[in-house]
Structure formats: C-alpha cells, structure tokens
Design an enzyme around this catalytic site. Structure first.
Site, PDB file in Angstrom:
ATOM      1  N   HIS A  31      40.929  41.307  41.648  1.00 18.87           N
ATOM      2  CA  HIS A  31      41.845  42.428  41.475  1.00 18.87           C
ATOM      3  C   HIS A  31      43.220  41.993  41.971  1.00 18.87           C
ATOM      4  O   HIS A  31      43.347  41.376  43.025  1.00 18.87           O
ATOM      5  CB  HIS A  31      41.362  43.658  42.238  1.00 18.87           C
ATOM      6  N   HIS A  46      49.324  48.479  42.349  1.00 17.86           N
ATOM      7  CA  HIS A  46      48.415  47.792  41.433  1.00 17.86           C
ATOM      8  C   HIS A  46      47.993  48.697  40.296  1.00 17.86           C
ATOM      9  O   HIS A  46      48.173  49.917  40.350  1.00 17.86           O
ATOM     10  CB  HIS A  46      47.196  47.232  42.186  1.00 17.86           C
ATOM     11  N   CYS A 156      44.996  44.471  35.559  1.00 12.38           N
ATOM     12  CA  CYS A 156      45.748  44.367  36.809  1.00 12.38           C
ATOM     13  C   CYS A 156      46.533  43.058  36.902  1.00 12.38           C
ATOM     14  O   CYS A 156      47.637  43.023  37.459  1.00 12.38           O
ATOM     15  CB  CYS A 156      44.809  44.524  38.003  1.00 12.38           C
TER      16      CYS A 156
END
Length: 242
Positions: A31, A46, A156
């Site tokens: 991530h 994010h 992301c």
C-alpha cells in the site's frame, strides 16, 4: 537502495516522501501513500479501494483488513465512509503493523532492472516536495478527484506516482500505471516454478524488463504527459458525470 525493498526508519522521513508498506510475506502487494507531516502522528495521504458495509461500520481502512484504531483517523475517515478515494490517516494506521519503506525516484536503468520486485522505484525524477504536497492535498480536498479505484490501472501506487511526478498516461486520460500489481501474477508463477525445483532465471529477466517497458519515464514513451492537478480533477469529475 536494496535489491528487494527500500526500508527506512521513521527518523529518515521527510514531507513529500512516497512511502509504502508490504501487505503480505511474498512482497507481491504493497500500500502506497504520500507522507505529509513530520510532527505528531505523521499524516499520510493515500488512495483507497471501496470499503464493504461491514468495514464502514467497524471503521476499517480501505486497503487493509485491520480497523482504524486511533480516534483521529476514525474522525478523518468519517466524512468519506461511503466511497473510495483519497483519504488521510496517521502513519501507524497507514502502516497497519507493517514495515516502512520509501519509493525511490530517478534510479538508473541498471538499478531498476536489478530490482527483484516491482513497485519500489522508477526512472522518473521527483518534483520538489512543495509540488508533491500541493497535488496530494488538492486531491484530498476534491471528491472523486482521482477517479475510481481500479486494482491494476488506478490504484494507490498510481496516486503516489502522480503526486510525485505530475505524469499521466494520456490514453483515455488514465493515470500513471503502476506495474507491481499487474506483474504480480508473473512473479508468483515464477515462484511456484522455483519451488518445484525448476529454474526461475528466465521469468525473473522477463519480469524485470517488463517493468522497465511499463515505467512512466522509459525513454521513447510518447503516451505520458505532465498534467496540472486542477486539470486532472476536472477530467476525473467529467468522467464521473458521464
């Protein structure tokens, strides 16, 4: 810069850094986000996938199986609980118990190909931190400003790459595509072959050069252009209406 990842300590963080944390032991999915604050809990902006109804009720973050435990992050996410998009959270909630890594920019072709895992570096240079933070904060304040979350084409990593470089893949107004998720199948297939006692060298070579071909700053690539964040938001909102 290591061959697998770029692990750093929290003391090394500076605002505008593109950071990431691996979400599984195989290092096939991470991530990504933009580090904003170097004080307090350390804010990270994010891009997240849609949350399920149960995750919304429990206060869980989009890209994680864990729930947001701190009060400040629950408050931050409350206004964005019904859709995916750009969110803000503290560094601890962003890492979700994982290790901290920093994405590398402006690496050489040799260093890029030598990387055994994608989603860790790019040939593209980073813009100044003030530009990176401006893009991230502008997208945070714009509902649907980065479009819909798509696992392979608009995720992301795509978000963090755009914030750092301002680069957009022009075809169909898509964002700068990440390659770590798309190449995960190739990596995992090679791992299975290796575990079976067969050579994985050819798969590793194909994997590395496949990433190089997909990099947003590869020489000769004509489908990538720099787009101001205000224009990108307008494009995404127009696509949403259509």
């Amino acid at each position: 810069m290591g061959l697998i990842s770029n692990k750093i300590s929290r003391d090394e963080l500076t605002p505008g850094d593109h950071i990431y944390s691996w979400r599984n032991a195989l290092h096939s999915y991470a991530h990504h986000g933009i580090y904003v604050g170097d004080e307090g809990d350390g804010e990270v902006i994010h891009f997240t996938r849609p949350r399920t109804k149960s995750e919304i009720l429990l206060g869980c973050s989009g890209p994680s199986k864990q729930c947001l435990t701190c009060i400040s992050c629950r408050e931050r996410s409350r206004d964005r609980s019904t859709f995916s998009g750009v969110i803000s959270s503290c560094l601890d909630c962003f890492l979700d118990g994982g290790e901290l890594y920093r994405y590398e920019y402006n690496v050489s072709r040799v260093a890029f190909v030598a990387k055994t895992i994608g989603g860790t570096c790019t040939l593209a240079p980073s813009d100044p931190p003030e530009d990176v933070l401006f893009r991230a904060k502008h997208l945070l304040s714009s509902e649907k400003g980065f479009g819909d979350y798509k696992l392979f084409k608009n995720n992301c990593e795509s978000f963090a790459l755009y914030c750092k470089t301002g680069l957009v893949v022009s075809e169909k107004f898509g964002k700068a595509n990440s390659v770590s998720a798309a190449s995960c199948a190739v990596w995992c297939a090679g791992l299975v072959i290796s575990l079976a006692g067969l050579p994985m060298v050819d798969y590793a070579i194909d994997y590395s050069y496949g990433r190089l071909e997909s990099d947003i700053a590869r020489k000769g690539r004509e489908d990538v252009k720099k787009v101001p964040v205000e224009d990108l938001v307008a494009i995404c909102q127009c696509n949403e209406q259509n």
